[in-house]
Design a protein around this motif. Structure first.
Motif, short mmCIF file in Angstrom:
data_model
loop_
_atom_site.label_atom_id
_atom_site.label_comp_id
_atom_site.label_asym_id
_atom_site.label_seq_id
_atom_site.Cartn_x
_atom_site.Cartn_y
_atom_site.Cartn_z
N VAL B 34 -23.98 -23.67 3.06
CA VAL B 34 -24.59 -24.49 4.12
C VAL B 34 -25.81 -23.77 4.70
O VAL B 34 -26.88 -24.36 4.90
N VAL B 35 -25.65 -22.46 4.93
CA VAL B 35 -26.77 -21.69 5.48
C VAL B 35 -27.94 -21.70 4.48
O VAL B 35 -29.10 -21.82 4.86
N PHE B 36 -27.59 -21.60 3.21
CA PHE B 36 -28.61 -21.63 2.15
C PHE B 36 -29.34 -22.98 2.14
O PHE B 36 -30.57 -23.03 2.14
N ALA B 37 -28.59 -24.07 2.20
CA ALA B 37 -29.19 -25.41 2.20
C ALA B 37 -30.07 -25.61 3.43
O ALA B 37 -31.10 -26.28 3.38
N LEU B 38 -29.65 -25.00 4.52
CA LEU B 38 -30.37 -25.11 5.78
C LEU B 38 -31.80 -24.57 5.67
O LEU B 38 -32.69 -24.98 6.40
N LYS B 39 -32.01 -23.64 4.75
CA LYS B 39 -33.35 -23.09 4.56
C LYS B 39 -34.30 -24.17 4.04
O LYS B 39 -35.50 -24.09 4.24
N TYR B 40 -33.76 -25.19 3.36
CA TYR B 40 -34.60 -26.23 2.80
C TYR B 40 -34.62 -27.50 3.63
O TYR B 40 -35.66 -28.09 3.85
N VAL B 41 -33.45 -27.92 4.09
CA VAL B 41 -33.40 -29.23 4.77
C VAL B 41 -33.52 -29.14 6.29
O VAL B 41 -33.72 -30.16 6.94
N LYS B 42 -33.42 -27.95 6.84
CA LYS B 42 -33.70 -27.72 8.27
C LYS B 42 -32.86 -28.52 9.24
O LYS B 42 -33.25 -28.74 10.37
N ASP B 43 -31.75 -29.06 8.78
CA ASP B 43 -30.93 -29.85 9.68
C ASP B 43 -29.47 -29.61 9.33
O ASP B 43 -29.05 -29.81 8.19
N TYR B 86 -32.90 -34.37 -2.27
CA TYR B 86 -32.88 -34.97 -0.95
C TYR B 86 -34.29 -35.02 -0.35
O TYR B 86 -34.73 -36.04 0.15
N ILE B 87 -35.00 -33.90 -0.46
CA ILE B 87 -36.34 -33.83 0.12
C ILE B 87 -37.29 -34.80 -0.56
O ILE B 87 -38.03 -35.53 0.09
N SER B 88 -37.23 -34.85 -1.90
CA SER B 88 -38.17 -35.74 -2.60
C SER B 88 -37.83 -37.21 -2.31
O SER B 88 -38.71 -38.06 -2.22
N HIS B 89 -36.55 -37.47 -2.09
CA HIS B 89 -36.12 -38.80 -1.71
C HIS B 89 -36.75 -39.20 -0.37
O HIS B 89 -37.29 -40.27 -0.21
N ILE B 100 -45.07 -32.63 3.63
CA ILE B 100 -44.01 -31.69 3.33
C ILE B 100 -44.39 -30.86 2.11
O ILE B 100 -44.72 -31.40 1.07
N ALA B 101 -44.37 -29.57 2.28
CA ALA B 101 -44.77 -28.70 1.18
C ALA B 101 -43.84 -28.91 -0.01
O ALA B 101 -42.64 -29.04 0.15
N LEU B 102 -44.43 -28.99 -1.17
CA LEU B 102 -43.62 -29.19 -2.37
C LEU B 102 -42.89 -27.91 -2.73
O LEU B 102 -43.44 -26.82 -2.69
N LEU B 103 -41.63 -28.08 -3.07
CA LEU B 103 -40.86 -26.90 -3.46
C LEU B 103 -41.06 -26.62 -4.94
O LEU B 103 -41.19 -27.53 -5.74
N THR B 104 -41.10 -25.38 -5.28
CA THR B 104 -41.25 -25.03 -6.69
C THR B 104 -40.10 -24.13 -7.12
O THR B 104 -39.31 -23.69 -6.30
#
Lengths: 322, 191
Positions: B34-43, B86-89, B100-104
């Motif tokens: 969850v903490v890891f996912a939080l780095k990307y989805v911020k929520d 999720y982000i691209s959605h 939103i900055a694109l993730l690579t």
């Protein structure tokens, strides 16, 4: 290493002069200096851990468990015919997996880390001896569970229902019992935990325990000998400087009344025999008596003589009249 | 890399169909994931939902899935992919491609996993402290309270607060003995 001095050195509110003093103390010894660096890293890293603290694994597991069991049921209802082959394949894989698992278990039974132990009492009171020599007596329809780390890196138990504990002292490994929204932590003592839909009740008969809400860290107390505590489902706490010994009559087989109000005595008796209680008269007297392993009918007969009340019972209810 | 002494949950355990290995896996990895996912989805809620959704799928296909890396990297990789999805959605829906900055691929590294795993280890060592000790240590470090404030809140002396924090540090130091040199290394890498 003087840790008290060290944390004052880490503390931001310590004055500059004091900090320099501590710095000198640290610099005196190179090995001390290296050690301090490691601890400083630990100290600083800990500050970043708020996001970890915000995740409640326990309650989210409960949610997930519900989800996977319901998703399984839905799938079960509408499996298309052609999927039977898959089902057979799945069974074969399962059989393979199981035999594989069994072989593995036989090979590594001593250090296999995934063994979860559950004890359930079903309809009768049951005594469980734990690996650390502690003893648990489970009331009917109760269960305890612990995992492979028990007595190695922790002594954590999950309780559902009601149980009496005689925890073996071990200062290095605190004995913890999780029940509903509460956690009881002890060093070695005798106590009993009861879970009800409204609250968790703990009685301490020897030594002392720490009794905390597992949801709200601000809710907690220390219970000493002959004290009892309640944590309600809304995380409120109540502490009483007494223990009703009849609360563990299921374990001792004894009901003891000493100048006990008749109403309270009847409640304890009803609870002991798993009956409802219905009182249709005013009860003012008190009662002194002791019953050991006696049948309900015997006890009620004595009560009738002592109180001259009309007391009758069916399979589920005790009715008291004038 | 630090090697683990205990044997972690592996594929065979999961495929046995027993819920306990699965539960163990959840208990071990849910929090760091969850903490890891939080780095990307911020929520927080979204992060939790992504990880739970993943575990539901994992349970459904536990008999059949095949992985060619370690289970740990598989878990982190899957969560990373779910976050990207999720982000691209969201991006598609909002048509805010540029905002939103694109993730690579570069955003995902072994290093990042090690850091989270290590933090998780430290968190676990805090979590298993004796209750009072844990409470005070968390108030100081995680909630950022001063020792005087903690003393006042809990109605104990400042001296007691210091003693409990020292005790916490002492216990953690012992438990994390093998990992502490590693903390210094990762910190250097981050800097």
């Amino acid at each position: 290493m003087n840790f008290n001095r060290l944390i004052r050195y880490f503390d931001v509110s310590t004055s500059k002069e004091d900090k320099e003093k501590y710095q000198q103390w640290i610099n005196k010894d190179p090995s001390r200096k290296a050690e301090v660096e490691k601890l400083r890293m630990l100290w600083n890293e800990a500050e970043q851990l708020q996001p970890f603290d915000a995740v409640d694994t326990e309650s989210d597991w409960a949610v997930l468990r519900q989800r996977i069991s319901s998703s399984y049921k839905i799938r079960h209802n509408k499996i298309p015919l052609r999927q039977y082959i898959y089902r057979i394949a799945a069974i074969l894989i399962l059989a393979f997996g199981l035999s594989f698992g069994l072989i593995k278990i036989f090979r590594t039974v001593s250090q296999h880390p995934l063994v979860y132990k559950t004890f359930e009492s079903y309809g009768r009171v049951k005594t469980v001896n734990l690996p650390d020599n502690s003893v648990v007596v489970l009331n009917t329809h109760s269960s305890i569970r612990y995992d492979h780390t028990f007595n190695h890196s922790s002594r954590n138990i999950i309780l559902q229902g009601e149980a009496y504990f005689e925890a073996e002292p071990n200062p290095a490994l605190p004995f913890r019992v999780y029940t509903g929204n509460s956690v009881v932590e002890v060093k070695g003592t005798r106590f009993s935990i009861f879970e009800d839909s409204a609250y968790i009740r703990v009685l301490v008969l020897l030594g002392s325990v720490s009794f905390q809400s597992s949801e709200d860290p601000a809710v907690g107390t220390i219970l000493s000998e002959d004290e009892s505590g309640f944590i309600f489902r809304d995380n409120t706490l109540e502490k009483r400087h007494e223990v009703n010994i009849n609360n563990i009559s299921w374990k001792t087989g004894q009901l003891v009344f000493h100048k006990t109000p008749v109403k309270t005595a009847l409640q304890d008796i009803a609870h002991h025999f798993h009956k409802e209680l219905s009182i249709h008269t005013e009860l003012k007297d008190s009662l002194t008596a002791q019953f050991t392993e006696q049948s309900l009918e015997d006890i009620l007969e004595e009560l009738r003589l002592l109180t001259s009340l009309s007391i009758n019972h069916t399979d589920d209810i005790i009715v008291v009249k004038e | 890399m630090v090697t683990r002494r205990k044997k972690p949950v592996d594929l065979d355990d999961l495929k046995s169909g027993d819920i306990y290995p699965y539960e163990m896996l959840f208990r071990e990895y849910y929090r760091p994931l969850v903490v890891f996912a939080l780095k990307y989805v911020k929520d927080q809620d979204t992060a939790k939902e992504i990880v739970q959704e993943f575990f539901v799928k994992l349970y459904e296909k536990r008999f059949s899935f095949v992985i060619d890396t370690s289970l740990k990297s598989y878990l982190y990789r899957s969560i990373y992919n779910s976050c990207i999805n999720y982000i691209s959605h969201i991006e598609m829906r909002n048509r805010h491609f540029k905002k939103i900055a694109l993730l690579t691929e570069n955003d995902f590294s072994e290093n990042q996993i090690s850091t989270i795993e290590l933090q998780n280890r430290i968190y676990t060592s805090i979590d298993s402290l004796p209750l009072q000790c844990k409470r005070i240590f968390k108030m100081n470090r995680l909630e950022g309270l001063k020792n005087e404030e903690i003393a006042e809140k809990l109605k104990i002396s400042k001296r007691t607060v210091e003693t409990q924090i020292s005790k916490a540090l002492k216990i953690m130091r012992k438990k994390l003995a093998d990992y502490l040199p590693f903390i210094i290394v990762t910190n250097l890498l981050i800097i």
